[in-house]
Scaffold this motif. Structure first.
Motif, PDB file in Angstrom:
ATOM      1  N   THR A 206       9.000  22.592 -37.260  1.00 52.66           N
ATOM      2  CA  THR A 206      10.085  22.729 -36.292  1.00 52.66           C
ATOM      3  C   THR A 206      11.402  22.899 -37.048  1.00 52.66           C
ATOM      4  N   TYR A 207      12.132  23.977 -36.754  1.00 50.17           N
ATOM      5  CA  TYR A 207      13.381  24.273 -37.456  1.00 50.17           C
ATOM      6  C   TYR A 207      14.578  23.817 -36.611  1.00 50.17           C
ATOM      7  N   PHE A 208      15.591  23.316 -37.317  1.00 52.39           N
ATOM      8  CA  PHE A 208      16.810  22.854 -36.630  1.00 52.39           C
ATOM      9  C   PHE A 208      18.018  23.203 -37.489  1.00 52.39           C
ATOM     10  N   ASN A 209      18.934  23.942 -36.912  1.00 55.02           N
ATOM     11  CA  ASN A 209      20.201  24.271 -37.561  1.00 55.02           C
ATOM     12  C   ASN A 209      21.315  23.447 -36.939  1.00 55.02           C
ATOM     13  N   ILE A 210      21.839  22.489 -37.695  1.00 61.32           N
ATOM     14  CA  ILE A 210      23.005  21.694 -37.297  1.00 61.32           C
ATOM     15  C   ILE A 210      24.206  22.307 -37.995  1.00 61.32           C
ATOM     16  N   ASN A 211      25.115  22.876 -37.228  1.00 61.87           N
ATOM     17  CA  ASN A 211      26.138  23.721 -37.831  1.00 61.87           C
ATOM     18  C   ASN A 211      27.420  23.682 -36.999  1.00 61.87           C
ATOM     19  N   THR A 212      28.167  22.603 -37.133  1.00 59.71           N
ATOM     20  CA  THR A 212      29.434  22.512 -36.409  1.00 59.71           C
ATOM     21  C   THR A 212      30.509  23.322 -37.128  1.00 59.71           C
ATOM     22  N   HIS A 213      31.445  23.814 -36.363  1.00 64.13           N
ATOM     23  CA  HIS A 213      32.585  24.558 -36.894  1.00 64.13           C
ATOM     24  C   HIS A 213      33.835  23.733 -36.647  1.00 64.13           C
ATOM     25  N   SER A 243      34.776   6.468 -38.046  1.00 61.27           N
ATOM     26  CA  SER A 243      33.516   6.247 -37.333  1.00 61.27           C
ATOM     27  C   SER A 243      32.645   5.270 -38.107  1.00 61.27           C
ATOM     28  N   PRO A 244      31.978   4.329 -37.407  1.00 64.47           N
ATOM     29  CA  PRO A 244      31.125   3.353 -38.101  1.00 64.47           C
ATOM     30  C   PRO A 244      29.705   3.838 -38.334  1.00 64.47           C
ATOM     31  N   PHE A 245      29.428   5.097 -38.002  1.00 64.54           N
ATOM     32  CA  PHE A 245      28.098   5.666 -38.236  1.00 64.54           C
ATOM     33  C   PHE A 245      28.174   7.179 -38.060  1.00 64.54           C
ATOM     34  N   PRO A 246      27.140   7.912 -38.510  1.00 59.55           N
ATOM     35  CA  PRO A 246      27.125   9.357 -38.297  1.00 59.55           C
ATOM     36  C   PRO A 246      27.110   9.713 -36.813  1.00 59.55           C
ATOM     37  N   LEU A 247      27.765  10.789 -36.486  1.00 53.26           N
ATOM     38  CA  LEU A 247      27.829  11.273 -35.111  1.00 53.26           C
ATOM     39  C   LEU A 247      26.870  12.430 -34.866  1.00 53.26           C
ATOM     40  N   ILE A 248      26.423  13.072 -35.935  1.00 53.56           N
ATOM     41  CA  ILE A 248      25.395  14.108 -35.863  1.00 53.56           C
ATOM     42  C   ILE A 248      24.514  13.964 -37.097  1.00 53.56           C
ATOM     43  N   GLY A 249      23.300  14.479 -37.034  1.00 50.79           N
ATOM     44  CA  GLY A 249      22.422  14.402 -38.200  1.00 50.79           C
ATOM     45  C   GLY A 249      20.991  14.095 -37.804  1.00 50.79           C
ATOM     46  N   THR A 250      20.265  13.425 -38.707  1.00 47.72           N
ATOM     47  CA  THR A 250      18.849  13.143 -38.461  1.00 47.72           C
ATOM     48  C   THR A 250      18.465  11.773 -39.007  1.00 47.72           C
ATOM     49  N   ASN A 251      17.518  11.138 -38.340  1.00 47.07           N
ATOM     50  CA  ASN A 251      16.835   9.991 -38.929  1.00 47.07           C
ATOM     51  C   ASN A 251      15.410  10.426 -39.270  1.00 47.07           C
ATOM     52  N   GLU A 252      14.515   9.512 -39.548  1.00 45.91           N
ATOM     53  CA  GLU A 252      13.177   9.912 -39.981  1.00 45.91           C
ATOM     54  C   GLU A 252      12.313  10.410 -38.827  1.00 45.91           C
ATOM     55  N   THR A 257      22.716  17.447 -32.754  1.00 47.21           N
ATOM     56  CA  THR A 257      24.069  17.871 -33.059  1.00 47.21           C
ATOM     57  C   THR A 257      24.799  18.120 -31.753  1.00 47.21           C
ATOM     58  N   HIS A 258      26.097  18.391 -31.854  1.00 43.92           N
ATOM     59  CA  HIS A 258      26.909  18.705 -30.687  1.00 43.92           C
ATOM     60  C   HIS A 258      27.573  20.059 -30.862  1.00 43.92           C
ATOM     61  N   THR A 259      27.717  20.744 -29.751  1.00 45.46           N
ATOM     62  CA  THR A 259      28.639  21.871 -29.678  1.00 45.46           C
ATOM     63  C   THR A 259      29.566  21.604 -28.508  1.00 45.46           C
ATOM     64  N   PHE A 260      30.786  22.094 -28.610  1.00 45.54           N
ATOM     65  CA  PHE A 260      31.755  21.896 -27.541  1.00 45.54           C
ATOM     66  C   PHE A 260      31.312  22.657 -26.296  1.00 45.54           C
ATOM     67  N   ALA A 372      22.222  19.102 -28.638  1.00 42.11           N
ATOM     68  CA  ALA A 372      21.060  19.873 -29.078  1.00 42.11           C
ATOM     69  C   ALA A 372      20.173  18.957 -29.911  1.00 42.11           C
ATOM     70  N   TYR A 373      18.879  18.982 -29.663  1.00 39.67           N
ATOM     71  CA  TYR A 373      17.958  17.968 -30.188  1.00 39.67           C
ATOM     72  C   TYR A 373      16.670  18.620 -30.691  1.00 39.67           C
ATOM     73  N   ALA A 374      16.087  18.032 -31.756  1.00 37.06           N
ATOM     74  CA  ALA A 374      14.744  18.397 -32.223  1.00 37.06           C
ATOM     75  C   ALA A 374      14.117  17.175 -32.874  1.00 37.06           C
ATOM     76  N   ASP A 375      12.779  17.147 -32.964  1.00 35.84           N
ATOM     77  CA  ASP A 375      12.132  15.990 -33.573  1.00 35.84           C
ATOM     78  C   ASP A 375      10.815  16.364 -34.238  1.00 35.84           C
ATOM     79  N   ARG A 376      10.209  15.378 -34.889  1.00 31.84           N
ATOM     80  CA  ARG A 376       8.956  15.587 -35.640  1.00 31.84           C
ATOM     81  C   ARG A 376       7.768  15.838 -34.723  1.00 31.84           C
ATOM     82  N   GLU A 377       7.893  15.496 -33.450  1.00 31.26           N
ATOM     83  CA  GLU A 377       6.827  15.738 -32.490  1.00 31.26           C
ATOM     84  C   GLU A 377       6.933  17.122 -31.864  1.00 31.26           C
ATOM     85  N   ASP A 378       7.823  17.956 -32.414  1.00 30.42           N
ATOM     86  CA  ASP A 378       7.985  19.349 -31.993  1.00 30.42           C
ATOM     87  C   ASP A 378       8.651  19.489 -30.627  1.00 30.42           C
TER      88      ASP A 378
END
Length: 698
Positions: A206-213, A243-252, A257-260, A372-378
């Motif tokens: 499963t491919y995921f492009n996290i790409n904020t501008h 921020s006390p933690f990431p606002l976009i990204g991935t865990n295991e 990610t977010h887009t406006f 926008a969301y993706a995970d290891r379970e496809d």
């Protein structure tokens, strides 16, 4: 750049704490592990301890910007930056941000309060250990209410309050003006998200492009970090100062990610004022008196001098009131009763599967955003939501509403099921480029706008990035990772370029009618719509486009469906004059004109505004332009049952200090469209670590 100059774009948090509520953090329980790129991987026994470590690590890299982010919360940005800073000190008071923080604090979960507490213990500890880096000596230690006051101000700007204030205070609002709210086509930056399921990928991942501008530097630029605790936290991503933690990204397990997005978030009211009595307005057949108070401000002048000033504030049943040449106007924003979005982001961080993530989304307290969301379970998923009021009655909710009736006051906010959303579409892909939420998939998979409440007020349409993505994705019945990267880094406009005004007429001009600029017209008309650094028409187009934007705005033609030919010719003449003045020729390459710079390092950079891999630039010297926003934090992910493969890059590096080896060390990767490999694996991180230490160790 200063915080005050960047506030219209964002997403970031502010600062500190009631230290008596919980036990103090022991720094010996925390380890900061720096990798070869200076990225901090922070390990703690508890989430609170990890947040302490993040505050310390980020302060090591950019304490100044963190401070400039929170100073309006304590009415001290004016003391630091002068008039520009005082504007935001005023806004915090005008919007009653502290009152909101105090009234809404009890809605926060114990877990997120502990995390904020840990973060603020860390930031206060860093300030105490490094007093020479503190900008305003009386600003530390800070309290929980100071933090949440500042956070509430930030949520206001993500709820369109900044745009509303700009127009109300700038006398740009006419009575019953249905065009008052910002036109989305005016937006010149955005973000991208692409998700592709295994059925469409050749390697069954499963491919995921996290790409904020975002802006490349300053208070709205990203910082990369990895937070890990024994309480089930393992999140790699990016965050804004404070921020006390990431606002976009991935865990295991999953990533997002977010887009406006651009729904109708705010209701604006024109008050019916009493013809004789001052500060009295009609509401439901009765006359009511505006609440009045004064904002107290301090403004830095020169030679250490500060000016104290007061400015009147007004409040109605609708919210804050502002007087301009057209009358008295009030507005209501979801931020006037919301600080809980910080809690939702924390719950998203801790989610381990789609159902848990969906539970977090059901809180519906993010001020706006496509998720926008993706995970290891496809699973792939997208939703366009926000804190959007439920509106009833036959009113023009997109315009200025009558303020003399309670019928235009909304009650409650839309639930998650009310928003356009798609899970696991049949054609295997989802995307968003700040375009319409009703065009985020294959045409057969999209939801219908007619099925949704029109008062949600989505204003997005197609843009160059969405049009180009659809052109590209249609070429691939299946796709491999190299092809996915080619789409992600595409820098070509569609044949017909989309713009607020009609600019494609440039390509229809007859060059023979204008022999003095014939060569430049021919060069532009032969342009292949690409923006690689060797391109010999991209710079010319960029210079001309910026001239046309300025001219059309000046003459009220910015949304014109056709431009006068003489206007086009005059701006082409101006472009030729510019090129000859600065470069002595017209056939320059984009590399000659557009640079990626920081400190003493300067490299050519490709891309133009609203391309998939966008670069937005501003003039600097000798006819050149500097990249200032566009491609910012990039994270490419491949999910499989076996692993999470991650590649990331920042525009410059982790540190904001010129003497640091991580001030410029990612620039070459960034301009060459490559990335560094990252991991969530603790054993690998420690084995490859460059430095491991506890916060407070020198």
């Amino acid at each position: 750049m200063h915080f005050a100059l960047q506030i219209p774009l964002i997403l970031f948090l502010l600062f500190p704490i009631h230290s008596s509520l919980f036990a103090q953090v022991d720094p010996d329980n925390i380890e900061i592990v720096r990798d070869q790129w200076g990225v901090p991987h922070i390990y703690g026994k508890t989430d609170k301890e990890t947040a302490f470590g993040l505050a310390w690590a980020h302060s090591e890299d950019n304490f100044k910007t963190i401070q400039e982010t929170f100073l309006p919360a304590i009415n001290k940005l004016g003391s630091h930056l002068g008039k520009d800073g005082a504007t935001f000190d005023y806004i915090v008071q005008a919007l009653r941000c502290r009152e909101v923080a105090e009234s809404q604090f009890s809605n926060l979960s114990k877990g997120v309060v502990l995390v904020i507490e840990g973060y603020l213990e860390g930031i206060n500890a860093y300030a105490k250990a490094h007093p020479d880096e503190v900008l305003i000596k009386s600003s530390f230690p800070m309290s929980m209410m100071d933090y949440l006051t500042g956070y509430n101000m930030v949520i206001h700007f993500f709820s369109d309050s900044g745009e509303i204030l700009r127009d109300l205070l700038g006398d740009n609002v006419e009575p019953n003006d249905s065009l008052f709210k910002e036109n989305v086509s005016d937006k010149t930056i955005g973000s991208n998200a692409f998700m592709i399921r295994k059925e469409k990928t050749e390697d069954n991942k499963t491919y995921f492009n996290i790409n904020t501008h975002q802006p490349l530097e300053g208070a709205f630029s990203w910082y990369e970090a990895h937070v890990v605790s024994d309480e089930g936290w393992n999140m790699l991503g990016s965050l804004f100062p404070g921020s006390p933690f990431p606002l976009i990204g991935t865990n295991e397990h999953l990533g997002w990610t977010h887009t406006f997005n651009y729904p109708d978030l705010i209701d604006v009211y024109q008050l019916e004022m009493h013809p004789k009595k001052k500060n009295v307005y009609r509401f439901d057949g009765e006359w009511k008196t505006l609440e009045t108070s004064k904002a107290k401000l301090k403004v830095k002048l020169f030679w250490g001098m500060k000016l104290s000033a007061k400015k009147k504030l007004y409040w109605s049943v609708h919210g804050p009131v502002f007087k301009n040449k057209s009358g008295y106007f009030a507005f209501h924003s979801n931020a006037m009763e919301n600080i809980s979005s910080i809690d939702q982001w924390y719950q998203m961080n801790k989610s381990t599967n789609f159902e848990e993530f969906k539970t977090a989304l059901k809180m519906c307290v993010l001020p706006r955003f496509n998720v926008a969301y993706a995970d290891r379970e496809d699973n792939i998923f997208i939703i366009s939501g926000g804190r959007i009021p439920i509106r009833t009655g036959d009113y023009d909710w997109a315009g200025v509403l009558p303020g003399n009736t309670s019928k235009t006051i909304t009650s409650g906010y839309h639930a998650m099921e009310d928003f356009p959303q798609i899970l696991n579409p049949s054609h295997g892909y989802l995307f968003n480029t700040n375009n319409s939420p009703f065009n985020v998939a294959h045409p057969d998979d999209n939801v219908k706008e007619s099925d949704y409440d029109p008062t949600l007020g989505y204003r997005e349409q197609a843009n160059n990035r969405s049009t180009r993505f659809m052109e590209l994705i249609d070429q691939y019945p299946t796709i491999n990772y190299e092809e996915f990267q080619r789409i992600k880094y595409d820098q070509q406009y569609p044949d017909s370029i989309l713009c607020p005004f009609q600019l494609n007429e440039v390509f229809d001009l007859d060059p023979n009618k204008y022999p003095h600029i014939k060569d430049l017209i021919v060069l532009i008309q032969s342009w292949d719509r690409k923006a690689n650094i060797e391109n010999t028409a991209a710079a010319q187009w960029s210079i001309l486009f910026k001239k046309l934007v300025a001219r059309t705005k000046e003459e009220g033609l910015y949304h014109a469906t056709s431009l006068p030919e003489e206007l086009l010719i005059e701006e082409i003449e101006g472009t030729q004059k510019y090129l000859l003045k600065h470069f002595k020729r017209i056939d320059i390459t984009l590399a000659d004109h557009q640079k990626h710079t920081r400190g003493d390092k300067e490299v050519p950079i490709s891309g133009l505004i609203d391309m998939i891999a966008a670069t937005n630039s501003t003039p600097i010297k000798h006819g050149q332009a500097k990249a200032t926003s566009g491609e910012s934090y990039i994270m490419l992910i491949r999910y499989s049952e076996e692993e999470v493969e991650i590649e990331t890059v920042l525009p410059f590096g982790e540190s904001n200090h010129p003497e640091s080896p991580h001030y410029q060390d990612q620039m070459e990767m960034y301009v060459n469209h490559t990335r560094k490999k990252m991991t969530l694996d603790k054993e690998t991180i420690y084995r490859e670590a460059v430095k491991v230490y506890h916060p407070r160790e020198e």
